[in-house]
Design an enzyme around this catalytic site. Sequence first.
Site, PDB file in Angstrom:
ATOM      1  N   HIS A   1      81.717-121.529 -24.048  1.00 25.48           N
ATOM      2  CA  HIS A   1      81.674-122.037 -22.679  1.00 25.48           C
ATOM      3  C   HIS A   1      82.379-121.133 -21.676  1.00 25.48           C
ATOM      4  O   HIS A   1      82.516-121.518 -20.508  1.00 25.48           O
ATOM      5  CB  HIS A   1      82.197-123.474 -22.581  1.00 25.48           C
ATOM      6  CG  HIS A   1      81.355-124.454 -23.343  1.00 25.48           C
ATOM      7  ND1 HIS A   1      79.982-124.520 -23.207  1.00 25.48           N
ATOM      8  CD2 HIS A   1      81.687-125.386 -24.274  1.00 25.48           C
ATOM      9  CE1 HIS A   1      79.506-125.461 -24.013  1.00 25.48           C
ATOM     10  NE2 HIS A   1      80.512-125.991 -24.675  1.00 25.48           N
TER      11      HIS A   1
ATOM     12  N   GLU B   1      77.412-121.195 -16.164  1.00 24.60           N
ATOM     13  CA  GLU B   1      78.481-122.172 -16.353  1.00 24.60           C
ATOM     14  C   GLU B   1      78.707-122.903 -15.041  1.00 24.60           C
ATOM     15  O   GLU B   1      78.615-122.314 -13.956  1.00 24.60           O
ATOM     16  CB  GLU B   1      79.776-121.492 -16.798  1.00 24.60           C
ATOM     17  CG  GLU B   1      79.744-120.930 -18.206  1.00 24.60           C
ATOM     18  CD  GLU B   1      79.621-121.996 -19.279  1.00 24.60           C
ATOM     19  OE1 GLU B   1      80.051-123.141 -19.035  1.00 24.60           O
ATOM     20  OE2 GLU B   1      79.079-121.680 -20.349  1.00 24.60           O
TER      21      GLU B   1
END
Length: 314
Positions: free
Chosen positions: A269, A113
């Site tokens: 996410h 990420e």
Amino acid sequence: MAFTRVHCSTVLFSQLRTCSSLPLSRFANRRTPVSTSVATFDQNPTVDIEPPTPRKWKPVCLYYTQGKCTLMEDGSHLEKFNHNLELDLGVNELVLNKLRPQELDYLLVLDLEGKVEILEFPVVMIDTRNMKFVDSFHRFVRPTMMSEQRIGEYIEGKYGKFGVDRVWHDTAIPFKDVLQEFEQWLANHNLWERVKGGPLNKAAFVTCGNWDLKTKVPDQCRVSKIKLPSYFMEWINLKDIFLNFYNRRATGMMTMMRELQMPTFGSHHLGIDDAKNIARVLQHMLSDGALMQITARRGSSASGDVKYTFKNRI
């Protein structure tokens, strides 16, 4: 299977209040991290692979994934939060009869990420011989080329919506330090030796796309002024395997899960949740008889061209 989603900040905010109430240094050397998710339901989340059990699901402690949970002897904390990722990646032995012999013994699911710099580095390790979870490595990463004000804004925008910005600030370390710890983790599992270099030993990274290892890790190594490690030179793009095995095109993790009629768990996410969901897709594909093969190889340097091994690919 019925389940109820809880607003992520509701779960994780209470976690942050309890886990951060003692000094982080007390358990600074713990390095057996597992992951976390923020959905709540009353049965085993891997029902597509293992039948439901009466076990009550609970989120995994994010401080524990960083090796810094200070409440391992606190009964009320242990009652609220899971400290064992294996519970979320269980395997029913009844599906093992479809497993194909694999050239690789272990698959390391990686899902980074961070758009400007890497902010989260999660890895979930799966044994191809029985589909079982083996271990995980999870670190939050502190940028090196950004001001503290910009970092604060960046983290609030990225992790504030998940309610985990505080744990990020409490635990994040520079990318160079993350790789040092990760290489020790690899060595502990006999997957790589620094003195020998080269690729992983009977193992490969699994990513959902090529971005993580084709683009982001080399970029981060340049920013951090370190050489691209040799174990990052090849990988398996699960989307390419999915396309060639099922003859169906999946643009990402969520598409693959919909195609396989699998529910998603956690926050999309949030890297460790995504890595866990991708690992569940991987388990499903292995149970269907998919063969996991290297789909991309880089030349001898960070700037080397990447060659793709499948004609049909995403």
